[in-house]
Structures are given as C-alpha cells and as structure tokens.
Design a protein around this motif. Structure first.
Motif, PDB file in Angstrom:
ATOM      1  N   ASP A   1     -16.121 -59.151 114.241  1.00  0.00           N
ATOM      2  CA  ASP A   1     -14.942 -59.422 115.066  1.00  0.00           C
ATOM      3  C   ASP A   1     -14.744 -60.924 115.285  1.00  0.00           C
ATOM      4  OD1 ASP A   1     -14.462 -56.717 115.276  1.00  0.00           O
ATOM      5  OD2 ASP A   1     -15.322 -56.519 117.301  1.00  0.00           O
ATOM      6  N   VAL A   2     -15.827 -61.612 115.634  1.00  0.00           N
ATOM      7  CA  VAL A   2     -15.710 -63.053 115.896  1.00  0.00           C
ATOM      8  C   VAL A   2     -15.422 -63.799 114.593  1.00  0.00           C
ATOM      9  CG1 VAL A   2     -18.119 -63.843 115.748  1.00  0.00           C
ATOM     10  CG2 VAL A   2     -16.582 -64.895 117.383  1.00  0.00           C
ATOM     11  N   SER A   3     -15.953 -63.320 113.484  1.00  0.00           N
ATOM     12  CA  SER A   3     -15.682 -63.945 112.194  1.00  0.00           C
ATOM     13  C   SER A   3     -14.192 -63.887 111.858  1.00  0.00           C
ATOM     14  CB  SER A   3     -16.497 -63.257 111.103  1.00  0.00           C
ATOM     15  OG  SER A   3     -16.252 -63.860 109.854  1.00  0.00           O
ATOM     16  N   ARG A   4     -13.583 -62.723 112.072  1.00  0.00           N
ATOM     17  CA  ARG A   4     -12.141 -62.583 111.816  1.00  0.00           C
ATOM     18  C   ARG A   4     -11.334 -63.494 112.739  1.00  0.00           C
ATOM     19  NH1 ARG A   4     -13.771 -57.298 110.669  1.00  0.00           N
ATOM     20  NH2 ARG A   4     -13.634 -56.611 112.824  1.00  0.00           N
ATOM     21  N   ALA A   5     -11.719 -63.556 113.999  1.00  0.00           N
ATOM     22  CA  ALA A   5     -11.001 -64.396 114.968  1.00  0.00           C
ATOM     23  C   ALA A   5     -11.134 -65.878 114.608  1.00  0.00           C
ATOM     24  CB  ALA A   5     -11.528 -64.141 116.378  1.00  0.00           C
ATOM     25  N   LEU A   6     -12.336 -66.295 114.218  1.00  0.00           N
ATOM     26  CA  LEU A   6     -12.539 -67.696 113.834  1.00  0.00           C
ATOM     27  C   LEU A   6     -11.750 -68.035 112.577  1.00  0.00           C
ATOM     28  CD1 LEU A   6     -16.395 -68.139 114.421  1.00  0.00           C
ATOM     29  CD2 LEU A   6     -14.519 -68.899 115.903  1.00  0.00           C
ATOM     30  N   SER A   7     -11.757 -67.137 111.610  1.00  0.00           N
ATOM     31  CA  SER A   7     -11.020 -67.361 110.365  1.00  0.00           C
ATOM     32  C   SER A   7      -9.531 -67.548 110.647  1.00  0.00           C
ATOM     33  CB  SER A   7     -11.252 -66.196 109.408  1.00  0.00           C
ATOM     34  OG  SER A   7     -10.560 -66.411 108.206  1.00  0.00           O
ATOM     35  N   ALA A   8      -8.976 -66.686 111.484  1.00  0.00           N
ATOM     36  CA  ALA A   8      -7.552 -66.792 111.827  1.00  0.00           C
ATOM     37  C   ALA A   8      -7.254 -68.120 112.529  1.00  0.00           C
ATOM     38  CB  ALA A   8      -7.144 -65.614 112.716  1.00  0.00           C
TER      39      ALA A   8
ATOM     40  N   TYR B   1     -13.118 -73.695 101.394  1.00  0.00           N
ATOM     41  CA  TYR B   1     -14.404 -73.621 102.100  1.00  0.00           C
ATOM     42  C   TYR B   1     -14.748 -72.158 102.330  1.00  0.00           C
ATOM     43  CZ  TYR B   1     -11.892 -72.464 106.377  1.00  0.00           C
ATOM     44  OH  TYR B   1     -11.099 -71.838 107.308  1.00  0.00           O
ATOM     45  N   ASP B   2     -16.024 -71.895 102.554  1.00  0.00           N
ATOM     46  CA  ASP B   2     -16.484 -70.559 102.916  1.00  0.00           C
ATOM     47  C   ASP B   2     -16.887 -70.581 104.379  1.00  0.00           C
ATOM     48  OD1 ASP B   2     -16.187 -69.445 100.375  1.00  0.00           O
ATOM     49  OD2 ASP B   2     -18.230 -69.968  99.774  1.00  0.00           O
ATOM     50  N   LEU B   3     -16.556 -69.521 105.099  1.00  0.00           N
ATOM     51  CA  LEU B   3     -16.957 -69.360 106.494  1.00  0.00           C
ATOM     52  C   LEU B   3     -18.090 -68.351 106.535  1.00  0.00           C
ATOM     53  CD1 LEU B   3     -16.598 -69.674 109.583  1.00  0.00           C
ATOM     54  CD2 LEU B   3     -14.852 -67.870 109.441  1.00  0.00           C
ATOM     55  N   GLU B   4     -19.229 -68.772 107.100  1.00  0.00           N
ATOM     56  CA  GLU B   4     -20.370 -67.876 107.274  1.00  0.00           C
ATOM     57  C   GLU B   4     -20.664 -67.784 108.766  1.00  0.00           C
ATOM     58  OE1 GLU B   4     -23.705 -69.328 105.046  1.00  0.00           O
ATOM     59  OE2 GLU B   4     -22.689 -69.091 103.115  1.00  0.00           O
ATOM     60  N   VAL B   5     -20.587 -66.584 109.313  1.00  0.00           N
ATOM     61  CA  VAL B   5     -20.881 -66.358 110.722  1.00  0.00           C
ATOM     62  C   VAL B   5     -22.088 -65.434 110.801  1.00  0.00           C
ATOM     63  CG1 VAL B   5     -20.008 -65.511 112.933  1.00  0.00           C
ATOM     64  CG2 VAL B   5     -18.439 -66.615 111.317  1.00  0.00           C
ATOM     65  N   GLY B   6     -23.077 -65.838 111.596  1.00  0.00           N
ATOM     66  CA  GLY B   6     -24.282 -65.032 111.711  1.00  0.00           C
ATOM     67  C   GLY B   6     -24.984 -65.263 113.035  1.00  0.00           C
ATOM     68  N   THR B   7     -26.162 -64.688 113.146  1.00  0.00           N
ATOM     69  CA  THR B   7     -26.976 -64.832 114.347  1.00  0.00           C
ATOM     70  C   THR B   7     -28.210 -65.662 113.997  1.00  0.00           C
ATOM     71  OG1 THR B   7     -28.142 -62.777 113.857  1.00  0.00           O
ATOM     72  CG2 THR B   7     -26.217 -62.634 115.314  1.00  0.00           C
ATOM     73  N   PRO B   8     -28.910 -66.171 115.021  1.00  0.00           N
ATOM     74  CA  PRO B   8     -30.124 -66.948 114.729  1.00  0.00           C
ATOM     75  C   PRO B   8     -31.136 -66.072 114.005  1.00  0.00           C
ATOM     76  CG  PRO B   8     -29.520 -67.132 117.049  1.00  0.00           C
ATOM     77  CD  PRO B   8     -28.643 -66.077 116.453  1.00  0.00           C
ATOM     78  N   GLY B   9     -31.960 -66.674 113.196  1.00  0.00           N
ATOM     79  CA  GLY B   9     -32.965 -65.929 112.444  1.00  0.00           C
ATOM     80  C   GLY B   9     -34.082 -65.411 113.334  1.00  0.00           C
ATOM     81  N   ALA B  10     -34.961 -64.634 112.728  1.00  0.00           N
ATOM     82  CA  ALA B  10     -36.064 -64.019 113.465  1.00  0.00           C
ATOM     83  C   ALA B  10     -36.990 -65.062 114.070  1.00  0.00           C
ATOM     84  CB  ALA B  10     -36.848 -63.101 112.538  1.00  0.00           C
ATOM     85  N   GLU B  11     -37.224 -66.154 113.382  1.00  0.00           N
ATOM     86  CA  GLU B  11     -38.112 -67.198 113.889  1.00  0.00           C
ATOM     87  C   GLU B  11     -37.296 -68.356 114.451  1.00  0.00           C
ATOM     88  OE1 GLU B  11     -41.017 -68.395 111.043  1.00  0.00           O
ATOM     89  OE2 GLU B  11     -41.876 -66.400 110.895  1.00  0.00           O
ATOM     90  N   ARG B  12     -36.354 -68.039 115.292  1.00  0.00           N
ATOM     91  CA  ARG B  12     -35.431 -69.036 115.814  1.00  0.00           C
ATOM     92  C   ARG B  12     -36.142 -70.068 116.690  1.00  0.00           C
ATOM     93  NH1 ARG B  12     -32.059 -64.860 119.237  1.00  0.00           N
ATOM     94  NH2 ARG B  12     -32.788 -63.661 117.515  1.00  0.00           N
ATOM     95  N   PRO B  13     -35.726 -71.318 116.591  1.00  0.00           N
ATOM     96  CA  PRO B  13     -36.250 -72.322 117.521  1.00  0.00           C
ATOM     97  C   PRO B  13     -35.612 -72.120 118.900  1.00  0.00           C
ATOM     98  CG  PRO B  13     -34.795 -73.341 115.894  1.00  0.00           C
ATOM     99  CD  PRO B  13     -34.864 -71.883 115.572  1.00  0.00           C
TER     100      PRO B  13
END
Length: 169
Positions: A55-62, A75-87
């Motif tokens: 949902d947030v990816s679509r909103a950001l793209s628009a 450009y490519d838009l990549e939306v994700g969450t922090p990884g498992a070993e996040r700082p």
C-alpha cells in the motif's frame, strides 16, 4: 543552505508514510549500473506486513510521479522493511527490539550480547545469558554507553510457552 536529494525526498515522502501508520526509517538513492534505485525502508511498532508495504509503495510511487521529484530519468522504487539483523539507532528501535537478542558495542571498548528486557528514556535493562552453566545476569546500559547495537538472528530460540513448559516438567 543546501539539502541533499535524500533529505528533500524524506521531506516529501515522510508525511505520506506516516499517514499510512508507518515510520520512514531510511531513504537512499543509489546508482546501479545506468539505473537509479530509490530505496525506502519503513517499519512500525507492530511491524509492517506485506500488504502495508504494498500500500505504501503504491502511494509513494503515485506521489513521486505527481511531483516529478526523481526527475525525468528512469529509476526503480524499492520499498521494504529493515532486515533481520537491523541496526538499532533510535529509541523506538530499542523498544521494538524488546525481548530480542542484541549485540552491543560499548563506548568503553567492550561488547556484550544480551536480551533486551525493558527500555526507558535513559537506557535499557538487559539480560546477559549465562555461560558454561552459570545463570543469566541482568545489567543496565545507558544510551550514552552504546556505540552500536544490532539485533541477532536466533534460529533455536525457545518461545515463552516452551520455557514455561520446561519449568513445569
């Protein structure tokens, strides 16, 4: 006063991410070959599931298309969450990592791996696992003592239910 492209994008996109009930954790524009990649990392206190990220990816793209904030080049838009070993760097990161195993690099030069028990405004209470049959100990770490902190992946961790069953047996 000059602002970077990442700062301008953060100003543009953060209110949109927040309106979706998420926190904008990180934003970066990288060049990969001839292409640019806009990486956006989002999270929340309850985590961000796949639907929320979509949902947030679509909103950001628009919003990016509407404002032409990335210019005319592809450009490519990549939306994700922090990884498992996040700082962990912000207070909210430590709160979200409560009950997780974290490796801390300390200002005094040492490091400790411990489970976060509680977080307040001044620091955190942790449980340092016992070694060679010794019992775990608790310790208080003030935020000024922590240089770096990173969540550790646990493959064989017993959840609270399993530990309670063991204690009762």
């Amino acid at each position: 006063m000059s602002t970077t492209q990442s700062e301008r994008l953060r100003e543009l996109l953060e209110p949109l991410v927040t309106s979706q009930g998420l926190d904008l954790e990180e934003i970066a524009v990288d060049s990969v070959g001839r292409k640019r990649v806009l990486r956006v990392v989002v999270d929340s206190d309850t985590g961000a599931d796949l639907d929320a990220v979509a949902d947030v990816s679509r909103a950001l793209s628009a919003k990016l298309d509407e404002t032409n904030a990335m210019g005319d080049d592809a450009y490519d838009l990549e939306v994700g969450t922090p990884g498992a070993e996040r700082p962990l760097s912000e207070h909210r990161h430590f709160v979200r990592a409560t009950d997780r195993l974290v490796k801390f690099q300390l200002a005094e030069g040492g490091e400790v791996t411990a489970r976060i028990l509680a977080v307040d405004e001044e620091g955190i209470d942790v449980e340092v696992p016992g070694v060679k049959g010794r019992k775990a100990t608790t310790r208080r770490l003030g935020f000024p003592e922590i240089v770096k902190a990173r969540v550790q992946v646990e493959f064989n961790r017993k959840d609270k239910k399993d530990m309670k069953e063991e204690e009762e047996a």
